[in-house]
Design a protein around this motif. Structure first.
Motif, mmCIF file in Angstrom:
data_model
loop_
_atom_site.group_PDB
_atom_site.id
_atom_site.type_symbol
_atom_site.label_atom_id
_atom_site.label_comp_id
_atom_site.label_asym_id
_atom_site.label_seq_id
_atom_site.Cartn_x
_atom_site.Cartn_y
_atom_site.Cartn_z
ATOM 1 N N ALA A 93 -0.463 -12.437 -19.602
ATOM 2 C CA ALA A 93 0.433 -11.836 -20.603
ATOM 3 C C ALA A 93 0.743 -10.380 -20.275
ATOM 4 N N THR A 94 -0.203 -9.679 -19.658
ATOM 5 C CA THR A 94 -0.031 -8.235 -19.438
ATOM 6 C C THR A 94 -0.113 -7.842 -17.970
ATOM 7 N N THR A 95 -0.263 -8.818 -17.064
ATOM 8 C CA THR A 95 -0.385 -8.494 -15.638
ATOM 9 C C THR A 95 0.961 -8.645 -14.940
ATOM 10 N N PRO A 96 1.515 -7.544 -14.420
ATOM 11 C CA PRO A 96 2.756 -7.702 -13.647
ATOM 12 C C PRO A 96 2.475 -8.476 -12.354
ATOM 13 N N VAL A 97 3.441 -9.258 -11.915
ATOM 14 C CA VAL A 97 3.298 -10.000 -10.661
ATOM 15 C C VAL A 97 2.897 -9.055 -9.538
ATOM 16 N N ALA A 98 3.478 -7.851 -9.546
ATOM 17 C CA ALA A 98 3.201 -6.883 -8.479
ATOM 18 C C ALA A 98 1.722 -6.498 -8.417
ATOM 19 N N ALA A 99 1.032 -6.534 -9.555
ATOM 20 C CA ALA A 99 -0.386 -6.170 -9.557
ATOM 21 C C ALA A 99 -1.213 -7.209 -8.803
ATOM 22 N N LEU A 100 -0.877 -8.483 -8.973
ATOM 23 C CA LEU A 100 -1.596 -9.537 -8.245
ATOM 24 C C LEU A 100 -1.267 -9.459 -6.750
ATOM 25 N N LYS A 101 -0.013 -9.202 -6.440
ATOM 26 C CA LYS A 101 0.381 -9.059 -5.041
ATOM 27 C C LYS A 101 -0.374 -7.896 -4.386
ATOM 28 N N ALA A 102 -0.482 -6.781 -5.107
ATOM 29 C CA ALA A 102 -1.181 -5.619 -4.548
ATOM 30 C C ALA A 102 -2.672 -5.914 -4.359
ATOM 31 N N ALA A 103 -3.254 -6.678 -5.290
ATOM 32 C CA ALA A 103 -4.695 -6.978 -5.199
ATOM 33 C C ALA A 103 -5.010 -7.804 -3.955
ATOM 34 N N ILE A 104 -4.229 -8.847 -3.711
ATOM 35 C CA ILE A 104 -4.518 -9.697 -2.549
ATOM 36 C C ILE A 104 -4.151 -8.969 -1.255
ATOM 37 N N ARG A 105 -3.119 -8.147 -1.309
ATOM 38 C CA ARG A 105 -2.739 -7.382 -0.115
ATOM 39 C C ARG A 105 -3.857 -6.411 0.283
ATOM 40 N N ARG A 106 -4.430 -5.715 -0.715
ATOM 41 C CA ARG A 106 -5.543 -4.799 -0.442
ATOM 42 C C ARG A 106 -6.743 -5.557 0.120
ATOM 43 N N PHE A 107 -7.014 -6.728 -0.466
ATOM 44 C CA PHE A 107 -8.146 -7.549 -0.024
ATOM 45 C C PHE A 107 -7.994 -7.906 1.456
ATOM 46 N N ILE A 156 -1.728 -17.057 -1.554
ATOM 47 C CA ILE A 156 -0.872 -17.205 -0.362
ATOM 48 C C ILE A 156 0.594 -17.001 -0.747
ATOM 49 N N VAL A 157 0.980 -17.493 -1.911
ATOM 50 C CA VAL A 157 2.357 -17.254 -2.381
ATOM 51 C C VAL A 157 2.604 -15.744 -2.496
ATOM 52 N N PHE A 158 1.641 -15.016 -3.035
ATOM 53 C CA PHE A 158 1.802 -13.562 -3.173
ATOM 54 C C PHE A 158 1.861 -12.889 -1.797
ATOM 55 N N LEU A 159 1.034 -13.343 -0.862
ATOM 56 C CA LEU A 159 1.075 -12.764 0.487
ATOM 57 C C LEU A 159 2.417 -13.059 1.163
ATOM 58 N N LEU A 160 2.942 -14.261 0.945
ATOM 59 C CA LEU A 160 4.257 -14.573 1.515
ATOM 60 C C LEU A 160 5.323 -13.656 0.930
ATOM 61 N N SER A 161 5.247 -13.384 -0.356
ATOM 62 C CA SER A 161 6.196 -12.454 -0.978
ATOM 63 C C SER A 161 6.054 -11.067 -0.343
ATOM 64 N N GLU A 162 4.822 -10.613 -0.159
ATOM 65 C CA GLU A 162 4.569 -9.308 0.465
ATOM 66 C C GLU A 162 5.115 -9.253 1.892
ATOM 67 N N HIS A 163 4.823 -10.280 2.692
ATOM 68 C CA HIS A 163 5.139 -10.201 4.123
ATOM 69 C C HIS A 163 6.575 -10.610 4.450
ATOM 70 N N THR A 164 7.282 -11.185 3.484
ATOM 71 C CA THR A 164 8.705 -11.452 3.720
ATOM 72 C C THR A 164 9.576 -10.411 3.011
ATOM 73 N N GLY A 165 8.966 -9.633 2.110
ATOM 74 C CA GLY A 165 9.758 -8.686 1.334
ATOM 75 C C GLY A 165 10.640 -9.374 0.302
ATOM 76 N N ILE A 166 10.326 -10.628 -0.003
ATOM 77 C CA ILE A 166 11.100 -11.354 -1.018
ATOM 78 C C ILE A 166 10.428 -11.184 -2.379
ATOM 79 N N ASP A 167 11.126 -10.554 -3.309
ATOM 80 C CA ASP A 167 10.591 -10.346 -4.657
ATOM 81 C C ASP A 167 10.515 -11.699 -5.364
ATOM 82 N N LEU A 168 9.327 -12.028 -5.834
ATOM 83 C CA LEU A 168 9.097 -13.356 -6.388
ATOM 84 C C LEU A 168 9.861 -13.550 -7.702
ATOM 85 N N SER A 169 9.846 -12.547 -8.535
ATOM 86 C CA SER A 169 10.524 -12.657 -9.840
ATOM 87 C C SER A 169 12.027 -12.819 -9.643
ATOM 88 N N ASP A 170 12.586 -12.043 -8.743
ATOM 89 C CA ASP A 170 14.020 -12.185 -8.436
ATOM 90 C C ASP A 170 14.315 -13.574 -7.870
#
Lengths: 110, 110, 110, 110
Positions: free
Chosen positions: B4-18, B79-93
């Motif tokens: 409810a309160t987590t932006p998609v970008a926060a999850l993407k950043a978490a796995i990217r940092r990991f 993996i979906v979030f990593l694909l968004s990160e590494h392709t530069g494709i915004d998931l919400s868009d």
């Protein structure tokens, strides 16, 4: 609304509304959704199967390929969101819990 | 933090940092990530393959099964979030754009 | 008995007997078998996901990797054989028919 | 030639010739073939995803569905045969070895 400002719940609600308006809910058992997920991931595999890893890294710079990848990635994401909806498993909580488990399984290098 | 309160970008950043902390980035080409996605979806298929659809709907009420499903769903989401990160494709868009296309392809019943 | 002298039907009969002895037939609906297939293919994806294509070509020369690949390939093949058994679709006939269709779709270069 | 009289090697040779005539061999690394396999299995998942297990059992009796299933099953089988060719792993030997391992892992009921 981009990922920076879109809560996960907003995407989940969007796809849930889309499915409900079409009366698809009875088909969306977890088993069926997981099969749908394998089908949509197969579409992504189809895009990348003959590319080298380098070609795959360059693919998002090609407008037609970028749109194909975005379309298939969205299909995959939507099934993930539907699975979260229909299992009642909060995705953010699940990701946080799994990263904690994985941090123990794969400790960062010293 | 729940969906409810987590932006998609926060999850993407978490796995990217990991992944970055473990120096995994060189392995995370789109081709490799899509293969990893097929592997993780295979784990979800493993959980549900012999269940009936009804059993799959009841599975999240069983604590052990619920944890197994949450773990595998988190792996897929990451993996979906990593694909968004590494392709530069915004998931919400991408999801918004795909729902618009699908609304034309699958019009709601009158 | 190697591929040179083993009829497809012999492999189909072997896995069918194996499953029947364990009373697994009730689980082997086409839907469940296809899900099992996605699961087993996921195991193969797991073996190869971080390899370069060149590394994947060299993998069968490594004894441990060769055994892992052979094990997973056998699992995949067995599900294909069970699908043939439970759908009544003759695999050799289906392959022959599909190659004829594909020869039209993908004509050889002049 | 049906499964009863077709050696596995004959099917492997047929698909290998088909690919060679089109100069596809350079693309057929094990990694790429496994990705292609995930893609083709995704097509099978697409056929069955919304069916109940009972509907899936009845599907081969419907001529149009039977042809769709046979086509996709042939695609999957052909990739399995190409993987056997390009890894040098004999499919019949691998299946026999795996059934022996599985007989220990899953002993038949007394």
């Amino acid at each position: 609304m981009p990922d920076a400002t879109t809560p996960v719940a907003a995407l989940k609600a969007a796809i849930r509304r889309f499915a409900a308006a079409r009366h698809w809910d009875p088909y969306h058992t977890p088993k069926n959704l997981v099969m749908a997920l394998a089908s949509e991931v197969g579409e992504l595999c189809d895009v990348f199967r003959w590319m080298t890893p380098d070609e795959s890294a360059a693919a998002p710079a090609d407008p037609a390929l970028r749109e194909a990848i975005a379309d298939e990635l969205a299909d995959v994401a939507n099934i993930v969101f539907l699975l979260s909806e229909h299992t009642g498993i909060d995705l953010s909580d699940a990701v946080e819990a799994k990263l904690k488990k994985n941090a123990i399984k794969y400790p960062p290098p010293a």
